[in-house]
Design a protein around this motif. Structure first.
Motif, mmCIF file in Angstrom:
data_model
loop_
_atom_site.group_PDB
_atom_site.id
_atom_site.type_symbol
_atom_site.label_atom_id
_atom_site.label_comp_id
_atom_site.label_asym_id
_atom_site.label_seq_id
_atom_site.Cartn_x
_atom_site.Cartn_y
_atom_site.Cartn_z
ATOM 1 N N ALA A 5 0.830 -1.207 0.000
ATOM 2 C CA ALA A 5 0.000 0.000 0.000
ATOM 3 C C ALA A 5 0.862 1.252 0.000
ATOM 4 O O ALA A 5 0.625 2.191 -0.767
ATOM 5 C CB ALA A 5 -0.934 -0.009 1.208
ATOM 6 N N LEU A 6 1.884 1.273 0.843
ATOM 7 C CA LEU A 6 2.736 2.463 0.943
ATOM 8 C C LEU A 6 3.563 2.674 -0.330
ATOM 9 O O LEU A 6 3.610 3.785 -0.879
ATOM 10 C CB LEU A 6 3.653 2.337 2.156
ATOM 11 N N GLY A 7 4.201 1.621 -0.801
ATOM 12 C CA GLY A 7 5.051 1.759 -1.983
ATOM 13 C C GLY A 7 4.253 2.064 -3.243
ATOM 14 O O GLY A 7 4.572 3.008 -3.984
ATOM 15 N N PHE A 8 3.218 1.286 -3.486
ATOM 16 C CA PHE A 8 2.402 1.512 -4.676
ATOM 17 C C PHE A 8 1.555 2.771 -4.555
ATOM 18 O O PHE A 8 1.217 3.397 -5.557
ATOM 19 C CB PHE A 8 1.515 0.297 -4.954
ATOM 20 N N GLY A 9 1.203 3.151 -3.322
ATOM 21 C CA GLY A 9 0.465 4.397 -3.136
ATOM 22 C C GLY A 9 1.285 5.593 -3.577
ATOM 23 O O GLY A 9 0.784 6.502 -4.245
ATOM 24 N N TRP A 10 2.553 5.584 -3.213
ATOM 25 C CA TRP A 10 3.452 6.667 -3.635
ATOM 26 C C TRP A 10 3.585 6.680 -5.159
ATOM 27 O O TRP A 10 3.518 7.739 -5.795
ATOM 28 C CB TRP A 10 4.815 6.472 -2.973
ATOM 29 N N LEU A 11 3.724 5.493 -5.760
ATOM 30 C CA LEU A 11 3.858 5.421 -7.215
ATOM 31 C C LEU A 11 2.577 5.833 -7.930
ATOM 32 O O LEU A 11 2.622 6.430 -9.016
ATOM 33 C CB LEU A 11 4.242 3.995 -7.625
ATOM 34 N N ILE A 56 3.169 8.284 -10.928
ATOM 35 C CA ILE A 56 3.195 7.876 -12.337
ATOM 36 C C ILE A 56 1.811 7.590 -12.913
ATOM 37 O O ILE A 56 1.697 7.270 -14.095
ATOM 38 C CB ILE A 56 4.118 6.658 -12.563
ATOM 39 N N GLY A 57 0.763 7.672 -12.097
ATOM 40 C CA GLY A 57 -0.581 7.542 -12.647
ATOM 41 C C GLY A 57 -1.366 6.375 -12.101
ATOM 42 O O GLY A 57 -0.812 5.389 -11.612
ATOM 43 N N ARG A 58 -2.701 6.503 -12.191
ATOM 44 C CA ARG A 58 -3.593 5.484 -11.649
ATOM 45 C C ARG A 58 -3.618 4.228 -12.523
ATOM 46 O O ARG A 58 -3.555 3.108 -12.031
ATOM 47 C CB ARG A 58 -5.017 6.024 -11.562
ATOM 48 N N LYS A 59 -3.697 4.417 -13.841
ATOM 49 C CA LYS A 59 -3.901 3.279 -14.734
ATOM 50 C C LYS A 59 -2.719 2.313 -14.731
ATOM 51 O O LYS A 59 -2.906 1.086 -14.676
ATOM 52 C CB LYS A 59 -4.181 3.769 -16.156
ATOM 53 N N LYS A 60 -1.503 2.844 -14.779
ATOM 54 C CA LYS A 60 -0.340 1.965 -14.762
ATOM 55 C C LYS A 60 -0.328 1.098 -13.512
ATOM 56 O O LYS A 60 -0.038 -0.095 -13.562
ATOM 57 C CB LYS A 60 0.944 2.794 -14.824
ATOM 58 N N LEU A 61 -0.678 1.721 -12.400
ATOM 59 C CA LEU A 61 -0.603 0.991 -11.139
ATOM 60 C C LEU A 61 -1.701 -0.042 -10.990
ATOM 61 O O LEU A 61 -1.472 -1.122 -10.441
ATOM 62 C CB LEU A 61 -0.623 1.973 -9.970
ATOM 63 N N GLY A 115 -1.551 -2.593 -2.787
ATOM 64 C CA GLY A 115 -1.399 -1.616 -3.862
ATOM 65 C C GLY A 115 -2.694 -1.366 -4.601
ATOM 66 O O GLY A 115 -2.972 -0.233 -5.026
ATOM 67 N N GLU A 116 -3.508 -2.406 -4.747
ATOM 68 C CA GLU A 116 -4.799 -2.258 -5.407
ATOM 69 C C GLU A 116 -5.689 -1.247 -4.675
ATOM 70 O O GLU A 116 -6.360 -0.432 -5.297
ATOM 71 C CB GLU A 116 -5.517 -3.615 -5.445
ATOM 72 N N ALA A 161 -2.277 9.053 0.791
ATOM 73 C CA ALA A 161 -3.079 9.221 2.001
ATOM 74 C C ALA A 161 -3.859 7.939 2.299
ATOM 75 O O ALA A 161 -3.901 7.463 3.445
ATOM 76 C CB ALA A 161 -4.039 10.400 1.840
ATOM 77 N N ILE A 162 -4.475 7.361 1.267
ATOM 78 C CA ILE A 162 -5.180 6.090 1.440
ATOM 79 C C ILE A 162 -4.216 5.032 1.972
ATOM 80 O O ILE A 162 -4.533 4.285 2.897
ATOM 81 C CB ILE A 162 -5.804 5.628 0.114
ATOM 82 N N ALA A 163 -3.011 4.998 1.386
ATOM 83 C CA ALA A 163 -2.024 3.993 1.774
ATOM 84 C C ALA A 163 -1.594 4.145 3.226
ATOM 85 O O ALA A 163 -1.496 3.158 3.971
ATOM 86 C CB ALA A 163 -0.801 4.102 0.858
#
Length: 493
Positions: free
Chosen positions: A98-104, A108-113, A150-151, A420-422
């Motif tokens: 959550a923390l790592g992917f939240g920052w990304l 870099i954008g919602r769709k990529k993640l 991350g989702e 923030a969610i993360a």
């Protein structure tokens, strides 16, 4: 692209005019998206993205239901310690993911993640089915948790930014509540796949994990057509692409472009990314009060939920004598109450309002838990009665818990929304996933109903305290644009 002068909007503290440059753009994208009626487009977005919670419910339920099978597996032969290590690995993966992917997601954008996280989830879940020892199983569970964590960040952000404001509360609550559809699926799958008359001891649990991977693969294909968030694109220097996406959405929803001249416009300074120092300052200084509300709501519901849900089977087996292979049948009505609550009460979060409904659902959940705990203590409930009591309690607690996620996802600026969610998901998961189940496990081991009741009273107190905090400090965000609730950091006067 719409570039024109408009009146200043009263959306909160402005970015200093000294940083203005030629990378300033004016847009009506938020107003245009919020003006759209509900349509097939929004339904497809919800189905393709919201299924994350179904997968999480499936994963969590299977992990608990498969414990006996993993101990009996001729290949793995897990001990209770091994199972504890594996569950902790999943939890750690969810928090770090959550923390790592939240920052990304913010960078870099919602769709990529939401493609990366889903691909990680389905790959790791499929790999779990092939585990050969505790080390491989724990590693794959860690990676599965990272994908799910991350989702949460990528999906919540995307849905918030695509769904019209007047539907945002109900949509978010129903999606989060769909966790319990996954839980019911997991319970039924476990009943069938763990039946020794149908499956061998080392086959059923492997097929159970492959169910999640198969669903994930289908969802991956469903997400191919979902666009990047136009709000994110606008701030991150791609206004032409943002407007093209909104034009396409409008044509798919109402058959033509909306008249942009009648919509409120905002003025933004485009940026490539948001420095981590600005993120921290925004979350814990500029919006300190909102951060406190989010922390209280997330922590209270996490303790309340996980403490009871993860010890659900222990109470039934230790105090009511229900055999382990029949626990799944008791989970089904419990899951039904958890899903029906957000489905039936969710509309009220958009009509009566956030503060009123958060206070009500948190408060009534706490009071009902205290009452049912007392009845449990004096032995007034049968196993069926206890299950009905939990079903009623979580009819209200489920929308309360979902409202915590709604609060932290809509009350912070777009540039820091996913992180923030993360952050609050990680805090809530850490508190609820570690302290709650561990404490209730100790209390249940005493064999004393009075000791368990003391734990229930603690959970009830936390929920009632959160209700009071929400009534006093929560933001009335119903039917408001995200940019009104928390103006983008890129906003310019």
């Amino acid at each position: 692209m719409e570039l024109q002068q408009t009146p200043t909007l009263n959306y909160g503290p402005a970015v200093p005019a000294a940083i203005a440059s030629d990378r300033i753009v004016e847009t009506s994208i938020p107003s245009r998206l919020d003006a759209l009626p509900w349509s097939g487009f929004h339904t497809r977005v919800v189905l393709a993205l919201g299924i994350t919670w179904i997968l999480d419910g499936l994963e969590v339920t299977l992990a608990g239901a498969l414990s006996g099978a993993l101990k009996q597996s001729p290949t793995l032969q897990f001990s209770n310690l091994d199972l504890g290590i594996a569950n902790s690995a999943y939890l750690a993966g969810a928090v770090l993911g959550a923390l790592g992917f939240g920052w990304l997601t913010d960078r870099i954008g919602r769709k990529k993640l939401f493609f990366i996280t889903l691909a990680l989830y389905l790959s790791a879940t499929a790999a779990t089915a092939l585990s050969w020892d505790i080390a491989s199983y724990a590693l794959f569970r860690f990676l599965t948790g990272a994908g799910i964590g991350g989702e949460y960040t990528a999906i919540n952000s995307t849905i918030q930014e695509l769904v019209p404001a007047r539907y945002r509360g109900w949509t978010d609550l129903v999606i989060n509540g769909s966790f319990w559809i996954g839980a019911a699926m997991g319970a039924v799958a476990a009943i069938v796949l763990l039946d020794p008359a149908l499956m061998g001891p080392d086959l059923g649990w492997r097929l159970a994990y492959l169910i999640g991977a198969a669903i994930g693969l289908v969802v991956l294909l469903m997400r191919m057509w979902i666009p990047e968030s136009p709000r994110w694109l606008m701030i991150h220097g791609r206004p032409d692409q943002a407007h093209a996406i909104v034009d396409d959405i409008e044509r798919s929803v109402i058959g033509h472009d909306q008249d942009s001249g009648r919509f409120t416009k905002i003025r933004l300074k485009m940026r490539d990314h948001t420095p981590i120092r600005e993120v921290v300052h925004t979350l814990f200084s500029t919006y300190r009060q909102r951060a406190l509300v989010g922390l209280v709501l997330m922590s209270a519901q996490a303790f309340f939920y996980n403490a009871i849900f993860f010890t659900f089977a222990l109470v039934l087996t230790d105090f009511y004598g229900i055999s382990a292979d029949h626990v799944g049948w008791y989970l089904l009505p419990f899951a039904a109450g958890n899903f029906l609550g957000p489905l039936l009460l969710g509309r009220l979060f958009d009509t009566l309002g956030r503060r009123t409904m958060i206070m009500f659902t948190y408060g009534i959940s706490g009071l009902l838990l205290a009452l049912s705990g007392y009845l449990f203590t004096i032995g007034a409930l049968s196993a069926q009665g206890q299950t009905i009591a939990w079903m009623v309690i979580f009819f209200f607690a489920s929308p309360a818990a979902s409202a915590a996620y709604l609060t932290v996802s809509e009350t912070f600026p777009l540039e820091v929304r996913a992180l923030a969610i993360a952050v609050f998901y990680a805090v809530g998961t850490g508190i609820g996933g570690v302290i709650g189940p561990a404490l209730f496990g100790v209390l249940i081991d005493t064999g004393s109903r009075t000791s368990v009741f003391a734990g229930y009273l603690l959970g009830a107190f936390l929920m009632i305290a959160a209700a009071i905090v929400a009534w006093r400090y929560a933001v009335s965000a119903e039917r408001k644009s995200l940019e009104q609730i928390a103006r983008p950091l890129a906003f310019m006067e």
